[in-house]
Design a protein around this motif. Structure first.
Motif, PDB file in Angstrom:
ATOM      1  N   MET A  16      25.674  62.729  89.889  1.00  0.00           N
ATOM      2  CA  MET A  16      26.769  61.761  89.842  1.00  0.00           C
ATOM      3  C   MET A  16      27.274  61.390  91.245  1.00  0.00           C
ATOM      4  O   MET A  16      27.639  60.242  91.500  1.00  0.00           O
ATOM      5  CB  MET A  16      27.927  62.293  88.997  1.00  0.00           C
ATOM      6  N   ASP A  17      27.281  62.345  92.170  1.00  0.00           N
ATOM      7  CA  ASP A  17      27.711  62.025  93.534  1.00  0.00           C
ATOM      8  C   ASP A  17      26.793  60.983  94.158  1.00  0.00           C
ATOM      9  O   ASP A  17      27.255  60.053  94.837  1.00  0.00           O
ATOM     10  CB  ASP A  17      27.729  63.290  94.398  1.00  0.00           C
ATOM     11  N   ARG A  18      25.504  61.130  93.927  1.00  0.00           N
ATOM     12  CA  ARG A  18      24.555  60.175  94.504  1.00  0.00           C
ATOM     13  C   ARG A  18      24.626  58.817  93.793  1.00  0.00           C
ATOM     14  O   ARG A  18      24.435  57.773  94.420  1.00  0.00           O
ATOM     15  CB  ARG A  18      23.134  60.744  94.453  1.00  0.00           C
ATOM     16  N   ILE A  19      24.912  58.835  92.506  1.00  0.00           N
ATOM     17  CA  ILE A  19      25.088  57.561  91.791  1.00  0.00           C
ATOM     18  C   ILE A  19      26.323  56.840  92.323  1.00  0.00           C
ATOM     19  O   ILE A  19      26.317  55.616  92.510  1.00  0.00           O
ATOM     20  CB  ILE A  19      25.178  57.801  90.269  1.00  0.00           C
ATOM     21  N   ARG A  20      27.381  57.594  92.616  1.00  0.00           N
ATOM     22  CA  ARG A  20      28.581  56.974  93.212  1.00  0.00           C
ATOM     23  C   ARG A  20      28.273  56.437  94.607  1.00  0.00           C
ATOM     24  O   ARG A  20      28.808  55.402  95.019  1.00  0.00           O
ATOM     25  CB  ARG A  20      29.719  57.992  93.263  1.00  0.00           C
ATOM     26  N   VAL A  22      25.386  55.246  95.537  1.00  0.00           N
ATOM     27  CA  VAL A  22      24.658  53.998  95.270  1.00  0.00           C
ATOM     28  C   VAL A  22      25.646  52.877  94.940  1.00  0.00           C
ATOM     29  O   VAL A  22      25.516  51.740  95.428  1.00  0.00           O
ATOM     30  CB  VAL A  22      23.649  54.195  94.118  1.00  0.00           C
ATOM     31  N   ALA A  23      26.643  53.193  94.133  1.00  0.00           N
ATOM     32  CA  ALA A  23      27.643  52.192  93.765  1.00  0.00           C
ATOM     33  C   ALA A  23      28.338  51.630  95.004  1.00  0.00           C
ATOM     34  O   ALA A  23      28.591  50.416  95.099  1.00  0.00           O
ATOM     35  CB  ALA A  23      28.669  52.803  92.806  1.00  0.00           C
ATOM     36  N   THR A  77      20.614  56.228  83.509  1.00  0.00           N
ATOM     37  CA  THR A  77      21.042  55.938  84.883  1.00  0.00           C
ATOM     38  C   THR A  77      21.685  54.562  84.999  1.00  0.00           C
ATOM     39  O   THR A  77      22.694  54.390  85.694  1.00  0.00           O
ATOM     40  CB  THR A  77      19.842  56.018  85.849  1.00  0.00           C
ATOM     41  N   SER A  78      21.097  53.566  84.335  1.00  0.00           N
ATOM     42  CA  SER A  78      21.637  52.206  84.446  1.00  0.00           C
ATOM     43  C   SER A  78      23.057  52.132  83.881  1.00  0.00           C
ATOM     44  O   SER A  78      23.941  51.500  84.469  1.00  0.00           O
ATOM     45  CB  SER A  78      20.721  51.198  83.737  1.00  0.00           C
ATOM     46  N   GLY A  79      23.288  52.799  82.762  1.00  0.00           N
ATOM     47  CA  GLY A  79      24.631  52.815  82.183  1.00  0.00           C
ATOM     48  C   GLY A  79      25.638  53.532  83.064  1.00  0.00           C
ATOM     49  O   GLY A  79      26.766  53.055  83.267  1.00  0.00           O
ATOM     50  N   LEU A  80      25.226  54.672  83.626  1.00  0.00           N
ATOM     51  CA  LEU A  80      26.128  55.434  84.496  1.00  0.00           C
ATOM     52  C   LEU A  80      26.476  54.643  85.753  1.00  0.00           C
ATOM     53  O   LEU A  80      27.645  54.632  86.187  1.00  0.00           O
ATOM     54  CB  LEU A  80      25.482  56.771  84.879  1.00  0.00           C
ATOM     55  N   LEU A  81      25.485  53.978  86.343  1.00  0.00           N
ATOM     56  CA  LEU A  81      25.760  53.208  87.552  1.00  0.00           C
ATOM     57  C   LEU A  81      26.685  52.028  87.243  1.00  0.00           C
ATOM     58  O   LEU A  81      27.608  51.729  88.029  1.00  0.00           O
ATOM     59  CB  LEU A  81      24.464  52.706  88.194  1.00  0.00           C
ATOM     60  N   ILE A  83      28.981  51.898  84.989  1.00  0.00           N
ATOM     61  CA  ILE A  83      30.334  52.451  84.841  1.00  0.00           C
ATOM     62  C   ILE A  83      30.943  52.771  86.205  1.00  0.00           C
ATOM     63  O   ILE A  83      32.116  52.459  86.478  1.00  0.00           O
ATOM     64  CB  ILE A  83      30.311  53.720  83.954  1.00  0.00           C
ATOM     65  N   CYS A  84      30.144  53.391  87.107  1.00  0.00           N
ATOM     66  CA  CYS A  84      30.645  53.731  88.445  1.00  0.00           C
ATOM     67  C   CYS A  84      31.024  52.470  89.224  1.00  0.00           C
ATOM     68  O   CYS A  84      32.012  52.471  89.973  1.00  0.00           O
ATOM     69  CB  CYS A  84      29.590  54.531  89.221  1.00  0.00           C
ATOM     70  N   LEU A  85      30.258  51.397  89.059  1.00  0.00           N
ATOM     71  CA  LEU A  85      30.598  50.131  89.722  1.00  0.00           C
ATOM     72  C   LEU A  85      31.897  49.562  89.165  1.00  0.00           C
ATOM     73  O   LEU A  85      32.767  49.098  89.920  1.00  0.00           O
ATOM     74  CB  LEU A  85      29.454  49.130  89.543  1.00  0.00           C
ATOM     75  N   GLN A  86      32.053  49.615  87.855  1.00  0.00           N
ATOM     76  CA  GLN A  86      33.289  49.124  87.239  1.00  0.00           C
ATOM     77  C   GLN A  86      34.501  49.913  87.734  1.00  0.00           C
ATOM     78  O   GLN A  86      35.587  49.357  87.941  1.00  0.00           O
ATOM     79  CB  GLN A  86      33.177  49.209  85.717  1.00  0.00           C
ATOM     80  N   GLU A  87      34.297  51.219  87.949  1.00  0.00           N
ATOM     81  CA  GLU A  87      35.395  52.082  88.408  1.00  0.00           C
ATOM     82  C   GLU A  87      35.888  51.705  89.803  1.00  0.00           C
ATOM     83  O   GLU A  87      37.025  52.000  90.164  1.00  0.00           O
ATOM     84  CB  GLU A  87      34.951  53.552  88.403  1.00  0.00           C
ATOM     85  N   ILE A  88      35.022  51.089  90.620  1.00  0.00           N
ATOM     86  CA  ILE A  88      35.454  50.704  91.976  1.00  0.00           C
ATOM     87  C   ILE A  88      35.667  49.192  92.070  1.00  0.00           C
ATOM     88  O   ILE A  88      35.636  48.601  93.149  1.00  0.00           O
ATOM     89  CB  ILE A  88      34.448  51.186  93.054  1.00  0.00           C
ATOM     90  N   GLY A  89      35.878  48.562  90.922  1.00  0.00           N
ATOM     91  CA  GLY A  89      36.278  47.159  90.903  1.00  0.00           C
ATOM     92  C   GLY A  89      35.165  46.140  90.977  1.00  0.00           C
ATOM     93  O   GLY A  89      35.417  44.967  91.265  1.00  0.00           O
ATOM     94  N   VAL A  90      33.926  46.558  90.697  1.00  0.00           N
ATOM     95  CA  VAL A  90      32.799  45.625  90.713  1.00  0.00           C
ATOM     96  C   VAL A  90      32.415  45.288  89.277  1.00  0.00           C
ATOM     97  O   VAL A  90      32.141  46.193  88.471  1.00  0.00           O
ATOM     98  CB  VAL A  90      31.584  46.228  91.457  1.00  0.00           C
ATOM     99  N   ASP A  91      32.390  44.019  88.943  1.00  0.00           N
ATOM    100  CA  ASP A  91      31.966  43.582  87.613  1.00  0.00           C
ATOM    101  C   ASP A  91      30.465  43.843  87.487  1.00  0.00           C
ATOM    102  O   ASP A  91      29.664  43.300  88.250  1.00  0.00           O
ATOM    103  CB  ASP A  91      32.263  42.085  87.434  1.00  0.00           C
TER     104      ASP A  91
END
Length: 411
Positions: A16-20, A22-23, A77-81, A83-91
């Motif tokens: 998850m840290d690495r996915i964040r 990437v986000a 992975t695609s779903g998790l990424l 979600i992580c993008l949405q969490e930092i304000g990226v649609d």
């Protein structure tokens, strides 16, 4: 504004840290005003785990069900990424292979892409600025089932998507910071290349370099997609894979690849008559056994020939059984084989216009006392087969001989 495809491999999304992480990299591209599509692999180790489940479930498993299971890693992975993008304000929105759709043929487990419909993704780029997060490695076969593109297929997914949406570039993020003249783990003086041609990269990939999947390079060359290989973990420029016309001064040798997965077979005293090569290699083609280097010589018996060829080590036992079964038809006297070999290839588009490249290779190896077993050449490549114990010595000697060593301050 540019349209960019960003692909992240398994080590880049391992947890998850690495996915964040990437986000955050994706957000930088979005903040720069670019339209972004992301292609992700499964988290490191997940695909191997899923393949193990399939093999445990049934030895003669259905390839369609294999694809259903192993494609799940990229879906997660695609779903998790997203979600992580949405969490930092990226649609952002995730897209599976069947949702785009990415249409493939029905060769389950090693499917080939036929067509990609990016109209909805492009519409969302233009109207919402939405990031598309694709599950790599997968598509929708013409039989209506999920398909996968073979190991390393996320590279191919990324290049194909870049071609379909006419992206300005396709960035392949990995655990190395670019393409090197050879393996820096073996040759510390290996240099990172700023640019390399499609043809050179294709040869490097097919001869053992693990940076890019061969099919992805073929697709990039066919559709003229500018590919950049760079690190997921460092902010450094990468290496661009481009058309030959973009490189002003073409190096004599751009890189040296090696492949330890080689096995050699020699058929002794095969009757020398028209059709003998077809009789030997035809059944191997039918069995989907890929033959690489081939040498045919007149043997001590004038009416016979010795035939030597190489295959991957994984195909050795199967090939030996096939040739034993055909012994009565082929009438060879003896079969020899060995697998303690390595293939070393020097590659460069500059070879087209320079003589003496092969002699330079042979001289450098001879100086180190390394015997050459088999030689094969093409327009921009020379390959030799040598004893595996000489791998490191041969790579370092050739790297120096062709002037590829980095300067001391760059090493």
């Amino acid at each position: 504004m540019a349209r960019v495809v960003m692909k992240f491999g398994g080590t880049s999304v391992a947890d998850m840290d690495r996915i964040r992480n990437v986000a955050q990299r994706v957000k930088k591209e979005v903040d720069a005003g670019n339209e972004v599509a992301v292609v992700v692999s499964a988290m490191a180790g997940v695909t191997n785990q899923l393949v193990g489940y399939v093999q445990d479930a049934g030895k003669l498993y259905d390839a369609r069900e294999y694809d259903t299971v192993v494609s799940a890693g990229e879906q997660i992975t695609s779903g998790l990424l997203a979600i992580c993008l949405q969490e930092i304000g990226v649609d952002a929105r995730s897209w599976l292979g069947w949702q785009a759709p990415i249409q493939t043929n029905e060769a389950h487990g090693s499917a080939r892409i036929l067509d990609i419909d990016c109209s909805e993704i492009i519409n969302r780029f233009e109207k919402q600025g939405q990031v598309a997060v694709f599950a790599g490695f997968q598509g929708l076969a013409t039989d209506g089932r999920i398909s996968t593109l073979g190991r390393g297929g996320s590279d191919t997914s990324a290049v194909a998507i870049a071609a379909a949406m006419k992206a300005d570039r396709c960035d392949i993020y990995t655990d190395v910071d670019g393409i090197y003249t050879t393996d820096p783990r073996i040759v510390p003086k290996a240099r990172k290349l700023e640019k390399i041609t499609y043809e050179e990269m294709l040869e490097l990939a097919s001869q053992g370099a693990k940076v890019l999947q061969t099919r992805s390079v073929e697709m990039a060359m066919k559709h003229n997609v500018r590919v950049q290989v760079l690190s997921s973990f460092e902010d450094k420029p990468g290496t661009f894979v481009v058309d030959e016309d973009e490189i002003v001064e073409k190096a004599l040798v751009s890189g040296i690849a090696y492949n330890r997965n080689e096995a050699k077979i020699t058929l002794r005293n095969v009757p020398d008559h028209p059709g003998v090569a077809a009789a030997v290699f035809g059944p191997m083609t039918d069995a989907a056994i890929n033959v690489d280097m081939i040498i045919q010589n007149v043997s001590a018996k004038g009416d016979c020939t010795d035939m030597t060829f190489t295959i991957s080590q994984g195909d050795l036992e199967r090939t030996l059984r096939l040739l034993e079964d055909k012994r009565g038809e082929l009438k060879y006297e003896r079969l020899d084989h060995s697998s303690d070999l390595v293939k070393i290839s020097v590659i460069g588009v500059g070879m087209r216009s320079h003589a003496g490249v092969a002699q330079q290779m042979f001289g450098a190896l001879a100086e180190k006392g390394i015997n050459i077993d088999v030689i094969s050449t093409s327009e921009i490549k020379i390959s030799v087969l040598v004893a595996e114990e000489y791998t490191e010595l041969a790579l370092r000697a050739l790297h120096t001989a062709y002037g590829l060593d980095a300067e001391e301050e760059d090493a």
